[in-house]
Design a protein around this motif. Structure first.
Motif, PDB file in Angstrom:
ATOM      1  N   ARG A   1      -3.695   4.187  -0.786  1.00 55.77           N
ATOM      2  CA  ARG A   1      -4.593   3.208  -0.187  1.00 55.77           C
ATOM      3  C   ARG A   1      -6.037   3.700  -0.121  1.00 55.77           C
ATOM      4  O   ARG A   1      -6.975   2.946  -0.418  1.00 55.77           O
ATOM      5  CB  ARG A   1      -4.095   2.850   1.212  1.00 55.77           C
ATOM      6  CG  ARG A   1      -4.909   1.750   1.885  1.00 55.77           C
ATOM      7  CD  ARG A   1      -4.203   1.204   3.100  1.00 55.77           C
ATOM      8  NE  ARG A   1      -4.904   0.060   3.645  1.00 55.77           N
ATOM      9  CZ  ARG A   1      -4.381  -0.814   4.497  1.00 55.77           C
ATOM     10  NH1 ARG A   1      -3.113  -0.657   4.894  1.00 55.77           N
ATOM     11  NH2 ARG A   1      -5.078  -1.834   4.953  1.00 55.77           N
TER      12      ARG A   1
ATOM     13  N   GLU B   1      -8.492   1.003  -1.772  1.00 56.07           N
ATOM     14  CA  GLU B   1      -8.698  -0.069  -0.790  1.00 56.07           C
ATOM     15  C   GLU B   1     -10.055  -0.738  -0.903  1.00 56.07           C
ATOM     16  O   GLU B   1     -10.193  -1.933  -0.653  1.00 56.07           O
ATOM     17  CB  GLU B   1      -8.508   0.484   0.627  1.00 56.07           C
ATOM     18  CG  GLU B   1      -8.524  -0.583   1.704  1.00 56.07           C
ATOM     19  CD  GLU B   1      -8.198  -0.021   3.067  1.00 56.07           C
ATOM     20  OE1 GLU B   1      -7.738  -0.797   3.930  1.00 56.07           O
ATOM     21  OE2 GLU B   1      -8.387   1.186   3.289  1.00 56.07           O
TER      22      GLU B   1
ATOM     23  N   PRO C   1      -7.729  -4.612  -4.750  1.00 56.32           N
ATOM     24  CA  PRO C   1      -7.220  -4.443  -3.381  1.00 56.32           C
ATOM     25  C   PRO C   1      -7.173  -5.776  -2.646  1.00 56.32           C
ATOM     26  O   PRO C   1      -8.076  -6.603  -2.773  1.00 56.32           O
ATOM     27  CB  PRO C   1      -8.250  -3.499  -2.756  1.00 56.32           C
ATOM     28  CG  PRO C   1      -9.521  -3.777  -3.500  1.00 56.32           C
ATOM     29  CD  PRO C   1      -9.110  -4.109  -4.905  1.00 56.32           C
TER      30      PRO C   1
ATOM     31  N   TRP D   1       0.808  -1.215   0.000  1.00 53.35           N
ATOM     32  CA  TRP D   1       0.000   0.000   0.000  1.00 53.35           C
ATOM     33  C   TRP D   1       0.844   1.270   0.000  1.00 53.35           C
ATOM     34  O   TRP D   1       0.408   2.314  -0.454  1.00 53.35           O
ATOM     35  CB  TRP D   1      -0.959  -0.003   1.189  1.00 53.35           C
ATOM     36  CG  TRP D   1      -2.144  -0.893   0.988  1.00 53.35           C
ATOM     37  CD1 TRP D   1      -2.517  -1.936   1.758  1.00 53.35           C
ATOM     38  CD2 TRP D   1      -3.108  -0.814  -0.070  1.00 53.35           C
ATOM     39  NE1 TRP D   1      -3.652  -2.533   1.259  1.00 53.35           N
ATOM     40  CE2 TRP D   1      -4.043  -1.859   0.135  1.00 53.35           C
ATOM     41  CE3 TRP D   1      -3.271   0.021  -1.173  1.00 53.35           C
ATOM     42  CZ2 TRP D   1      -5.108  -2.078  -0.714  1.00 53.35           C
ATOM     43  CZ3 TRP D   1      -4.338  -0.197  -2.024  1.00 53.35           C
ATOM     44  CH2 TRP D   1      -5.241  -1.233  -1.791  1.00 53.35           C
TER      45      TRP D   1
END
Length: 227
Positions: free
Chosen positions: A33, A37, A56, A28
């Motif tokens: 992120r 994510e 992710p 990440w």
């Protein structure tokens, strides 16, 4: 043994079309992120016969590309371009792995005498998504049942009944994607279409023809592209 060795040994490889994929991971720290994510990114219209992705994971993201087998020599280039498009240095990718994706033509044999092919050996990778876990488990279950019942001749018919309806829709969608990724993207974003697509992927919808209302016109366009 690989799927190609098993299919070759059983003389059943002629009905299998092969795709290829290449993937790698980044922590990440190499990717924003908060942006990725909870989002699966799919890139269309760049790799012939397939797509690019950013998925992710728990502590990292997976980047990959896949397409027709002829794209094999260009996959590293495709993956590098995808990585750079998302702000990732291609050299930062770790655990880079290539995959061959066996895709069974509709009606292709999966049995030779008492030899039953399952999963990748039978070419049961979904031609649209490139996934094959469901098909692998389903074919293994059907093969085991046929063997225990001493009815191996029933295997292909039961396999077709379980998987061919969905596979036909996937092959049609793949043809439409190859001919106009832009039209497919427009159709996927049209009202009512995404629930149908999600239903197909989840197995809740058996065929696009089950769509109703505002979803039908864009799906008709895709059907024309696929014909």
């Amino acid at each position: 043994m690989s799927y190609s060795m098993n299919a070759h040994a059983a003389r059943l490889e002629d009905g299998i079309v092969r795709g290829v994929a290449l993937e790698g991971n980044v922590p990440w720290g190499a990717l924003e992120r908060s942006r990725y994510e909870q989002t699966a990114v799919i890139e269309l219209g760049v790799v012939p016969g397939g797509y690019g992705w950013v998925f992710p994971k728990h502590d990292h993201a997976n980047l990959g590309v896949g397409g027709w087998g002829a794209e094999g020599p260009r996959l590293r280039m495709h993956l590098g371009r995808l990585a750079r498009a998302h702000g990732v240095d291609p050299d930062a990718l770790t655990d880079v792995k290539g995959h061959r994706l066996p895709m069974r033509r509709l009606g292709a044999a999966a049995r030779s005498g008492r030899v039953l092919l399952v999963g990748d050996a039978a070419g049961l990778v979904d031609p649209l998504s490139g996934d094959g876990i469901y098909e692998a488990f389903t074919s293994a279950k059907l093969a085991a049942e046929a063997i225990l019942a001493d009815a191996t001749e029933s295997y292909e018919g039961r396999l077709a009944a379980a998987l061919d309806h969905h596979a036909a829709a996937s092959w049609a969608a793949k043809r439409a994607m190859d001919r106009s990724a832009g039209a497919c993207f427009w159709a996927a974003r049209s009202p009512g279409v995404f629930p149908v697509v999600a239903g197909l992927l989840c197995g809740d919808v058996s065929h696009p023809n089950e769509a109703r209302g505002v979803a039908r016109p864009p799906l008709r366009l895709l059907a024309r592209l696929a014909s």
